[in-house]
Design an enzyme around this catalytic site. Structure first.
Site, short mmCIF file in Angstrom:
data_model
loop_
_atom_site.label_atom_id
_atom_site.label_comp_id
_atom_site.label_asym_id
_atom_site.label_seq_id
_atom_site.Cartn_x
_atom_site.Cartn_y
_atom_site.Cartn_z
N GLN A 113 -9.75 -4.87 -1.06
CA GLN A 113 -8.68 -4.79 -2.06
C GLN A 113 -9.17 -4.07 -3.30
OE1 GLN A 113 -5.63 -5.81 -1.27
NE2 GLN A 113 -4.78 -5.05 -3.16
N TRP A 139 1.38 -0.15 -7.94
CA TRP A 139 1.42 0.22 -6.53
C TRP A 139 0.46 -0.57 -5.66
CZ3 TRP A 139 5.54 3.03 -5.96
CH2 TRP A 139 5.98 3.80 -7.04
N VAL A 140 -0.62 -1.02 -6.25
CA VAL A 140 -1.60 -1.78 -5.48
C VAL A 140 -1.94 -3.05 -6.26
CG1 VAL A 140 -3.91 -1.78 -4.46
CG2 VAL A 140 -2.60 0.35 -4.57
N ALA A 141 -1.87 -4.18 -5.60
CA ALA A 141 -2.18 -5.44 -6.28
C ALA A 141 -3.62 -5.43 -6.77
CB ALA A 141 -1.96 -6.61 -5.34
N SER A 146 -3.77 -10.16 -4.44
CA SER A 146 -3.07 -9.70 -3.24
C SER A 146 -2.98 -10.81 -2.21
CB SER A 146 -3.81 -8.52 -2.61
OG SER A 146 -3.24 -8.23 -1.34
N HIS A 148 -2.70 -10.43 0.77
CA HIS A 148 -3.45 -10.05 1.96
C HIS A 148 -4.84 -10.69 1.99
CE1 HIS A 148 -0.78 -7.23 4.00
NE2 HIS A 148 -0.35 -6.88 2.80
N ASP A 155 1.52 -6.89 7.26
CA ASP A 155 2.49 -5.82 7.18
C ASP A 155 2.82 -5.42 8.61
OD1 ASP A 155 2.28 -5.89 4.45
OD2 ASP A 155 0.85 -4.23 4.34
N GLU A 203 9.73 -5.06 -0.09
CA GLU A 203 8.83 -4.65 0.98
C GLU A 203 9.34 -5.20 2.31
OE1 GLU A 203 4.75 -5.61 0.31
OE2 GLU A 203 4.58 -4.28 -1.42
ZN LIG Z 1 1.67 -6.27 2.56
#
Ligand SMILES: [Zn+2]
Length: 232
Positions: A113, A139-141, A146, A148, A155, A203
């Site tokens: 990440q 745009w990106v955690a 995150s 994830h 996803d 999303e």
């Molecule tokens: Zn995701």
């Protein structure tokens, strides 16, 4: 400012495949009873210590002592081993209904990440943004915020349309998931009408395991995780 914060899962890097140490074969799954809506149930008591309800978002970073035991998927990605069986059941039943699903991201380490975030900051700097960190965060955690990193999120796209765009929700695969994921304990984590609460843009490919009881209740009442936990 919540509404202004838009984080998206990463396309190219997020879909990169990683070798897995072990691969388990998806078990045969029993056909599911077809229901069009979540059944009426008595609202379960919410236990905030329940691992299935771990809240990770821009305001709630991953706990410092967080640890997870992983199970490898056929795709090469990994998830929290405790959600493996329900996930395989969902994927198996989707396949039986003719859906062709592709997992393009699941568990990410802090390092992965961090790499994704740093790369996005670098790109924003190269594009001339005065505050590249702020731009990248849209745009990106940021590392440790995150989902994830929990091993509870994936996803999933249609095999015929692997782009992480809003049009993903037009695919039969995504419609199947949106209709049925709750039966297996998963929710569409970032719905279109909850962006101001989740802090993350729409999303239609990001699914999060919360357990069957919570997923049923959230679906029945139209709640996102933050609302369900009383933080909406
Ligand atoms: Zn995701």
């Amino acid at each position: 400012m919540r509404g202004a914060i838009v984080l998206l899962c990463v396309l190219a890097a997020g879909c990169a495949r990683h070798p897995a140490p072990a691969v388990r074969v998806a078990p045969e799954s029993a056909p599911q009873t077809v229901q069009t809506t979540a059944p009426e149930t008595t609202a379960p008591a919410i236990d905030r210590t329940d691992w299935r309800l771990l809240l990770v978002n821009p305001w709630n970073p991953l706990p410092e002592d967080f640890q997870v035991e992983l199970a490898a998927l056929e795709s090469g990605f990994s998830v929290d081993q405790r959600i493996y069986d329900d996930l395989q059941q969902m994927l198996g039943d989707a396949r039986k209904d003719g859906m062709e699903l592709v997992i393009c991201s699941a568990y990410r380490t802090l390092e992965q990440q961090q790499w994704l975030y740093d790369a996005r900051v670098e790109r924003a700097a190269a594009e001339g943004f005065a505050e590249p960190g702020v731009e990248a965060g849209r745009w990106v955690a940021k590392p440790n915020t995150s989902e994830h990193q929990t091993g509870l999120a994936l996803d999933i796209t249609a095999a015929q349309y692997r782009c992480l765009t809003e049009d993903q929700d037009q695919t039969p695969e995504q419609r199947w998931l949106m209709d049925n994921a709750w039966r297996y304990g998963f929710i569409l984590r970032y719905p279109q009408d909850k962006c101001a609460i989740t802090g993350i843009g729409y999303e239609p490919w990001h699914y999060r395991y919360v357990g069957k009881a919570a997923a049923t209740e959230m679906t029945r009442r139209g709640l996102c995780l933050e609302e369900y936990l009383g933080e909406g």
